[in-house]
Design a protein around this motif. Sequence first.
Motif, mmCIF file in Angstrom:
data_model
loop_
_atom_site.group_PDB
_atom_site.id
_atom_site.type_symbol
_atom_site.label_atom_id
_atom_site.label_comp_id
_atom_site.label_asym_id
_atom_site.label_seq_id
_atom_site.Cartn_x
_atom_site.Cartn_y
_atom_site.Cartn_z
ATOM 1 N N SER A 1 4.370 -33.037 17.239
ATOM 2 C CA SER A 1 5.553 -33.745 16.752
ATOM 3 C C SER A 1 6.016 -34.839 17.721
ATOM 4 C CB SER A 1 6.696 -32.753 16.491
ATOM 5 O OG SER A 1 7.061 -32.080 17.684
ATOM 6 N N GLN B 1 11.087 -36.082 15.622
ATOM 7 C CA GLN B 1 10.285 -34.924 15.984
ATOM 8 C C GLN B 1 10.666 -33.710 15.130
ATOM 9 O OE1 GLN B 1 9.509 -34.009 20.159
ATOM 10 N NE2 GLN B 1 10.401 -35.973 20.742
ATOM 11 N N LEU C 1 3.586 -37.792 17.493
ATOM 12 C CA LEU C 1 3.733 -38.367 16.157
ATOM 13 C C LEU C 1 5.019 -39.176 16.058
ATOM 14 C CD1 LEU C 1 2.577 -35.395 13.881
ATOM 15 C CD2 LEU C 1 1.449 -37.617 14.108
ATOM 16 N N VAL D 1 1.048 -29.445 13.509
ATOM 17 C CA VAL D 1 2.052 -30.496 13.338
ATOM 18 C C VAL D 1 3.201 -30.359 14.337
ATOM 19 C CG1 VAL D 1 3.761 -31.478 11.759
ATOM 20 C CG2 VAL D 1 1.445 -30.959 10.936
ATOM 21 N N THR E 1 5.423 -43.271 15.368
ATOM 22 C CA THR E 1 5.972 -43.679 14.080
ATOM 23 C C THR E 1 6.619 -45.056 14.194
ATOM 24 O OG1 THR E 1 6.428 -41.381 13.468
ATOM 25 C CG2 THR E 1 7.625 -43.084 12.264
ATOM 26 N N ALA F 1 8.506 -30.361 8.638
ATOM 27 C CA ALA F 1 7.667 -30.758 7.511
ATOM 28 C C ALA F 1 6.703 -29.661 7.094
ATOM 29 C CB ALA F 1 6.877 -32.023 7.859
ATOM 30 N N TYR G 1 9.080 -33.882 11.724
ATOM 31 C CA TYR G 1 7.687 -33.430 11.737
ATOM 32 C C TYR G 1 7.592 -31.912 11.875
ATOM 33 C CZ TYR G 1 5.938 -38.220 12.021
ATOM 34 O OH TYR G 1 5.624 -39.524 11.745
ATOM 35 N N ARG G 2 8.460 -31.316 12.717
ATOM 36 C CA ARG G 2 8.426 -29.860 12.860
ATOM 37 C C ARG G 2 8.810 -29.179 11.554
ATOM 38 N NH1 ARG G 2 11.360 -30.768 17.604
ATOM 39 N NH2 ARG G 2 13.198 -29.841 16.622
#
Length: 377
Positions: free
Chosen positions: A122, A233, A125, A118, A129, A239, A236-237
Motif C-alpha cells: 500500500s 494507503q 502504491l 495489497v 499513484t 480495497a 489500498y489496504r
Amino acid sequence: MSSEPTLSGRYFDGESGNAQPVEIVLYNDHFLIRSSKKEFRWEYRHTKVAAQPDTETRLSNRHFPDAVLVLPSTGASALKKAAPEIFDGRRERRRITALISGLVIGAGIVTAAVFIGVPAASGPLARATPKDFEMRIGSNLAAQISILYKPCGEADALEILQPVLNSMAEKGDVGFPIEFRFVKSRGPNAFALPGGQVMATSGLLDAIGDDQEAFFAVMAHELGHVRARDGMQAVYRNAGLGITLDIITGGSGAAQQLVLLGGQLNQLRHTRIQEAAADETAIEIMTAMNLDPSALSRAFEAISASAPDEAQSENNEKKYPSWLRSHPNTEKRIENARQHQKSGGKPPLTSEQWQTIVRTCHAAQKGLADKETTQSE
C-alpha cells in the motif's frame, strides 16, 4: 446389421425442442446415437445421469451441453451393465471435488493477494499513484461521506479559515491543495481523505472552545496524513475486502465503494507509525506557523473531556472518545507534545474571527442535541 447391443430412446437436441426417436448402439467405451438423419458419438467418460424419474433415465454429455438422451427403464438397465461408471456417481464426485479444490486454491491465491499483498504494497502504491487521480478519489469519497454527515458552516467562516489552512499546507510542504469542510456530528472528530480533503465535525469545535491553537494543531496533524498520503494507503489496504466482494457480487463496484466508504468513516485506521509521523508533522507545521506545538496535547485533552460518558469505564480505567481511540498511545503522545511547548506568537485569527468559526455550526450542533433529547424522551 450391428452385432453390438442396441437400445431405443428419445433424443432432444436442445435446439428444436422436439424429441427424435433414436437407436443407441453400445460399444466398449462409447455409444452411438442414430436418428433418421444424424449420428452422434457419446463417450461414456463424458456422459452422466442428469435425472432419473421412476420410468426413465435422462442422460447428458459434456460435449453436447444442450442435448438430452432419454432411455426407458429397460434401456437404462442395459446401459448400466455396459457402462456402470455412468451410474455410480464416483466420476462425477471426483470431478466436483477437483473443481471445488481448484476454486478453494484459487480463492486462497486471490485472498492472499488482496489481503496480504495489497496491504503490504500500500505504501509504494500510494506514492506511485498520480496526484490528480488521488484527488479524484478523495473528492468522490468526500461526496459519499457528505451524504451521511451533512456539511455545516457559513461561507464567511470557511473563507476566514481557508487561507490559514493553505498557509499551513505550504509551510508543511503537504503537496496537495486543501479542500476543507465542517460536517454535522456531535462526536469530536477530524479526518483527512486522499488528495487533500480534510473534514472536521461540529463536535470538534464544541470540544476545542476558545483554544484556536488546539484546533489548528488538530488540522496540522491531519495535514501530516495528507503529506504522507496515508489516506491513499488506507484505500489500498481497505480495497482487499471490496475486491473480494465485487468478485462474489459480479463486479458491479458497489461493494468496493461500500467498503472504501466504511474505511473512511472509521478514521481510515492509520498505523501507529503513521500516527507518530503525523504528530511530528503537526509539531513541524505549528512551529513554522509560530504557534505552540504543545497545543496538540491540549486538543487531545479537550476532546477526551468533551465525552464524559466515554471518558471512564465501569472500573474507572481511562478511555478515550472515538477520534482518540483510533489514534493509539494517546497518553504517550500527549506527553510528547507537551515536551515541545513554547510560547507561540500571535494567533492567526482575531478573537472575532475565531468566534465566527466557533459559531459556524452552532445551529447544526444544537439541532443534533435537540434531536437526541427528543429521541430519548
